[in-house]
Design a protein around this motif. Sequence first.
Motif, PDB file in Angstrom:
ATOM      1  N   VAL A 132      24.201  49.632  33.030  1.00  0.00           N
ATOM      2  CA  VAL A 132      25.347  49.403  33.913  1.00  0.00           C
ATOM      3  C   VAL A 132      25.619  47.897  33.978  1.00  0.00           C
ATOM      4  O   VAL A 132      25.201  47.226  34.927  1.00  0.00           O
ATOM      5  CB  VAL A 132      25.093  49.984  35.320  1.00  0.00           C
ATOM      6  N   PRO A 133      26.306  47.364  32.960  1.00  0.00           N
ATOM      7  CA  PRO A 133      26.629  45.938  33.013  1.00  0.00           C
ATOM      8  C   PRO A 133      27.493  45.572  34.221  1.00  0.00           C
ATOM      9  O   PRO A 133      27.392  44.468  34.735  1.00  0.00           O
ATOM     10  CB  PRO A 133      27.382  45.699  31.704  1.00  0.00           C
ATOM     11  N   SER A 134      28.343  46.519  34.684  1.00  0.00           N
ATOM     12  CA  SER A 134      29.156  46.227  35.864  1.00  0.00           C
ATOM     13  C   SER A 134      29.754  47.502  36.433  1.00  0.00           C
ATOM     14  O   SER A 134      30.274  48.335  35.695  1.00  0.00           O
ATOM     15  CB  SER A 134      30.281  45.261  35.525  1.00  0.00           C
ATOM     16  N   ASN A 135      29.708  47.611  37.753  1.00  0.00           N
ATOM     17  CA  ASN A 135      30.373  48.716  38.457  1.00  0.00           C
ATOM     18  C   ASN A 135      31.765  48.340  38.938  1.00  0.00           C
ATOM     19  O   ASN A 135      32.441  49.152  39.550  1.00  0.00           O
ATOM     20  CB  ASN A 135      29.545  49.126  39.691  1.00  0.00           C
ATOM     21  N   PHE A 136      32.213  47.112  38.664  1.00  0.00           N
ATOM     22  CA  PHE A 136      33.427  46.618  39.276  1.00  0.00           C
ATOM     23  C   PHE A 136      34.530  46.309  38.268  1.00  0.00           C
ATOM     24  O   PHE A 136      34.272  45.875  37.144  1.00  0.00           O
ATOM     25  CB  PHE A 136      33.122  45.349  40.082  1.00  0.00           C
ATOM     26  N   ASN A 137      35.762  46.474  38.699  1.00  0.00           N
ATOM     27  CA  ASN A 137      36.937  46.127  37.922  1.00  0.00           C
ATOM     28  C   ASN A 137      37.051  44.602  37.829  1.00  0.00           C
ATOM     29  O   ASN A 137      36.723  43.891  38.779  1.00  0.00           O
ATOM     30  CB  ASN A 137      38.171  46.721  38.618  1.00  0.00           C
ATOM     31  N   ASN A 138      37.501  44.113  36.683  1.00  0.00           N
ATOM     32  CA  ASN A 138      37.703  42.673  36.445  1.00  0.00           C
ATOM     33  C   ASN A 138      36.435  41.847  36.677  1.00  0.00           C
ATOM     34  O   ASN A 138      36.500  40.711  37.136  1.00  0.00           O
ATOM     35  CB  ASN A 138      38.841  42.124  37.308  1.00  0.00           C
ATOM     36  N   SER A 139      35.295  42.399  36.334  1.00  0.00           N
ATOM     37  CA  SER A 139      34.034  41.691  36.538  1.00  0.00           C
ATOM     38  C   SER A 139      33.392  41.234  35.234  1.00  0.00           C
ATOM     39  O   SER A 139      32.384  40.545  35.258  1.00  0.00           O
ATOM     40  CB  SER A 139      33.062  42.590  37.292  1.00  0.00           C
TER      41      SER A 139
END
Length: 136
Positions: free
Chosen positions: A11-18
């Motif tokens: 999971v490199p990122s759970n967020f939009n535009n991150s």
Amino acid sequence: MRPLDDFSASVPSNFNNSLDRVIPTSGTVVLAEFGLAVPRSSSNVLLEGTVGIRSFLGLPNILVNVLRDGGIIGSVQVSTLAVNEIRLATFQIVDANAPVGYHAYTITAELLNPLLTQARVTGPLTFTGTTIGPVS
């Protein structure tokens, strides 16, 4: 009942535009990967992923490949309709009757129409796998 034998995630990122990972105009880019055990024959591996992609130039078509030990076992095509559009590709792939052993699962991205197009992976970016054993 079918037992859950293993679970893994990248999971490199759970967020939009991150994130800001360029999808190269030639070749592929590795987005996420993990190892997963398949301890019994007749097991299935459920792979789930989400990839957020933004177009920066033109209308890129992106191919997201799912690999087991370097061989493609599934793919998803993502197309954009406008410059700066964010597309969220969500997928589920079943690796039916996966071979017994410890396997590397990877997702990659590549541009299908690299001439005058450009795209980036901006998030979210998640990739999970669950080994489901045979009926016991």
